[in-house]
Scaffold this motif. Structure first.
Motif, mmCIF file in Angstrom:
data_model
loop_
_atom_site.group_PDB
_atom_site.id
_atom_site.type_symbol
_atom_site.label_atom_id
_atom_site.label_comp_id
_atom_site.label_asym_id
_atom_site.label_seq_id
_atom_site.Cartn_x
_atom_site.Cartn_y
_atom_site.Cartn_z
ATOM 1 N N LEU A 2 0.834 -1.200 0.000
ATOM 2 C CA LEU A 2 0.000 0.000 0.000
ATOM 3 C C LEU A 2 0.867 1.249 0.000
ATOM 4 O O LEU A 2 1.988 1.229 0.488
ATOM 5 N N ASP A 3 0.293 2.323 -0.512
ATOM 6 C CA ASP A 3 0.951 3.624 -0.462
ATOM 7 C C ASP A 3 -0.096 4.677 -0.156
ATOM 8 O O ASP A 3 -1.270 4.353 0.075
ATOM 9 N N SER A 4 0.304 5.917 -0.179
ATOM 10 C CA SER A 4 -0.599 7.009 0.160
ATOM 11 C C SER A 4 -1.825 7.065 -0.747
ATOM 12 O O SER A 4 -2.889 7.522 -0.327
ATOM 13 N N PHE A 5 -1.692 6.605 -1.975
ATOM 14 C CA PHE A 5 -2.804 6.670 -2.925
ATOM 15 C C PHE A 5 -3.737 5.470 -2.823
ATOM 16 O O PHE A 5 -4.925 5.580 -3.098
ATOM 17 N N THR A 6 -3.226 4.310 -2.453
ATOM 18 C CA THR A 6 -4.042 3.094 -2.453
ATOM 19 C C THR A 6 -4.548 2.685 -1.072
ATOM 20 O O THR A 6 -5.434 1.841 -0.971
ATOM 21 N N PHE A 7 -4.009 3.269 -0.016
ATOM 22 C CA PHE A 7 -4.338 2.839 1.343
ATOM 23 C C PHE A 7 -5.842 2.818 1.600
ATOM 24 O O PHE A 7 -6.397 1.795 2.015
ATOM 25 N N ASP A 8 -6.523 3.931 1.377
ATOM 26 C CA ASP A 8 -7.951 4.025 1.694
ATOM 27 C C ASP A 8 -8.830 3.211 0.744
ATOM 28 O O ASP A 8 -9.990 2.950 1.051
ATOM 29 N N LYS A 9 -8.290 2.793 -0.382
ATOM 30 C CA LYS A 9 -9.049 1.951 -1.303
ATOM 31 C C LYS A 9 -9.095 0.505 -0.817
ATOM 32 O O LYS A 9 -10.068 -0.198 -1.051
ATOM 33 N N ILE A 10 -8.054 0.069 -0.152
ATOM 34 C CA ILE A 10 -7.988 -1.305 0.373
ATOM 35 C C ILE A 10 -8.486 -1.358 1.817
ATOM 36 O O ILE A 10 -9.256 -2.232 2.188
ATOM 37 N N VAL A 11 -8.046 -0.404 2.619
ATOM 38 C CA VAL A 11 -8.456 -0.338 4.026
ATOM 39 C C VAL A 11 -9.688 0.566 4.085
ATOM 40 O O VAL A 11 -9.612 1.723 4.484
ATOM 41 N N ASP A 12 -10.824 -0.006 3.656
ATOM 42 C CA ASP A 12 -12.041 0.787 3.493
ATOM 43 C C ASP A 12 -13.172 0.379 4.427
ATOM 44 O O ASP A 12 -14.301 0.842 4.285
ATOM 45 N N GLY A 13 -12.896 -0.497 5.387
ATOM 46 C CA GLY A 13 -13.924 -0.922 6.325
ATOM 47 C C GLY A 13 -14.786 -2.074 5.835
ATOM 48 O O GLY A 13 -15.685 -2.520 6.536
ATOM 49 N N THR A 17 -10.581 -13.096 0.369
ATOM 50 C CA THR A 17 -10.649 -11.637 0.535
ATOM 51 C C THR A 17 -11.340 -11.225 1.825
ATOM 52 O O THR A 17 -11.528 -10.044 2.072
ATOM 53 N N ARG A 18 -11.711 -12.186 2.668
ATOM 54 C CA ARG A 18 -12.345 -11.870 3.953
ATOM 55 C C ARG A 18 -11.364 -11.149 4.875
ATOM 56 O O ARG A 18 -11.730 -10.288 5.659
ATOM 57 N N PHE A 19 -10.111 -11.518 4.765
ATOM 58 C CA PHE A 19 -9.052 -10.926 5.574
ATOM 59 C C PHE A 19 -7.843 -10.715 4.675
ATOM 60 O O PHE A 19 -7.477 -11.593 3.906
ATOM 61 N N LEU A 20 -7.236 -9.536 4.783
ATOM 62 C CA LEU A 20 -6.074 -9.232 3.953
ATOM 63 C C LEU A 20 -4.893 -8.814 4.824
ATOM 64 O O LEU A 20 -5.071 -8.208 5.883
ATOM 65 N N GLY A 62 -15.834 -2.627 9.377
ATOM 66 C CA GLY A 62 -16.803 -1.748 10.009
ATOM 67 C C GLY A 62 -16.256 -0.917 11.151
ATOM 68 O O GLY A 62 -16.976 -0.105 11.721
ATOM 69 N N GLY A 63 -14.988 -1.097 11.497
ATOM 70 C CA GLY A 63 -14.401 -0.364 12.619
ATOM 71 C C GLY A 63 -13.983 1.044 12.230
ATOM 72 O O GLY A 63 -13.717 1.336 11.063
ATOM 73 N N LYS A 64 -13.934 1.915 13.208
ATOM 74 C CA LYS A 64 -13.536 3.302 12.968
ATOM 75 C C LYS A 64 -12.054 3.532 13.251
ATOM 76 O O LYS A 64 -11.393 4.275 12.561
ATOM 77 N N LYS A 65 -11.542 2.895 14.313
ATOM 78 C CA LYS A 65 -10.143 3.083 14.700
ATOM 79 C C LYS A 65 -9.409 1.754 14.612
ATOM 80 O O LYS A 65 -9.954 0.714 14.981
#
Length: 172
Positions: free
Chosen positions: A25-36, A87-90, A127-130
């Motif tokens: 992951l990098d700054s551009f892809t982080f939120d696309k993969i770690v999306d809850g 893909t349940r857990f990465l 579904g977690g926030k933190k």
């Protein structure tokens, strides 16, 4: 031809320590993969956490007495988890560059990570926030135990008898 060489010499030299089964992951892809939408264990580490002594590399990794052993344990975890969970857990990794363009340093700052404590593991639950900060030892067994307690991921530890055909014993 000279302009091509000039262009190539101005490009940054990027060498990533990629672990099979781990999403870089990098700054551009982080939120696309770690999306809850799924559980993700992210390892934050120096960009060059470990280079085996048999590999010739001109760039030396940042000196860390734990990095070689830690990287081997993480590879063992990745080999097991990526086969069993789909893909349940990465598993993901963020390489943070210390100098130059300081790639991904914004992610280090975002999660208030201290470089001197690398590698740092954070579990982002579905579904977690933190994220949950992992504080234990960095071994295959302790990481598996942590994942079992936090998200119910069950993989038999070495020496544990298989109680059903749904449990896989991946003793290494």
């Amino acid at each position: 031809m000279a302009s091509l060489l000039l262009l190539a010499s101005t490009l940054p030299l990027v060498v990533f320590s990629h672990v099979k089964g781990v999403i870089p992951l990098d700054s551009f892809t982080f939120d696309k993969i770690v999306d809850g939408n799924r559980d993700v264990l992210v390892k934050f580490d120096n960009e060059y956490p470990y280079v085996p002594s048999t590999t010739t590399v001109t760039i030396q990794p940042v000196s860390c007495p734990r990095s070689g052993k830690t990287e081997q344990e993480f590879k063992k975890l990745a080999a097991t988890v990526s086969v069993l969970t789909g893909t349940r857990f990465l598993l993901a990794g963020v390489g943070v560059q210390r100098s130059g363009t300081k790639d991904n340093d914004d992610l280090r700052e975002r999660f208030r990570l201290n470089r001197d404590e690398f590698p740092v593991f954070k579990l982002f639950k579905k579904g977690g926030k933190k994220p949950i900060h992992y504080h234990g030892g960095i071994t295959y067994n302790t990481l598996i135990t942590f994942l079992k307690s936090e998200i119910g991921l069950y993989i038999a530890l070495p020496g544990t008898p298989c109680l059903s055909n749904h449990v896989v014993d991946w003793s290494f």
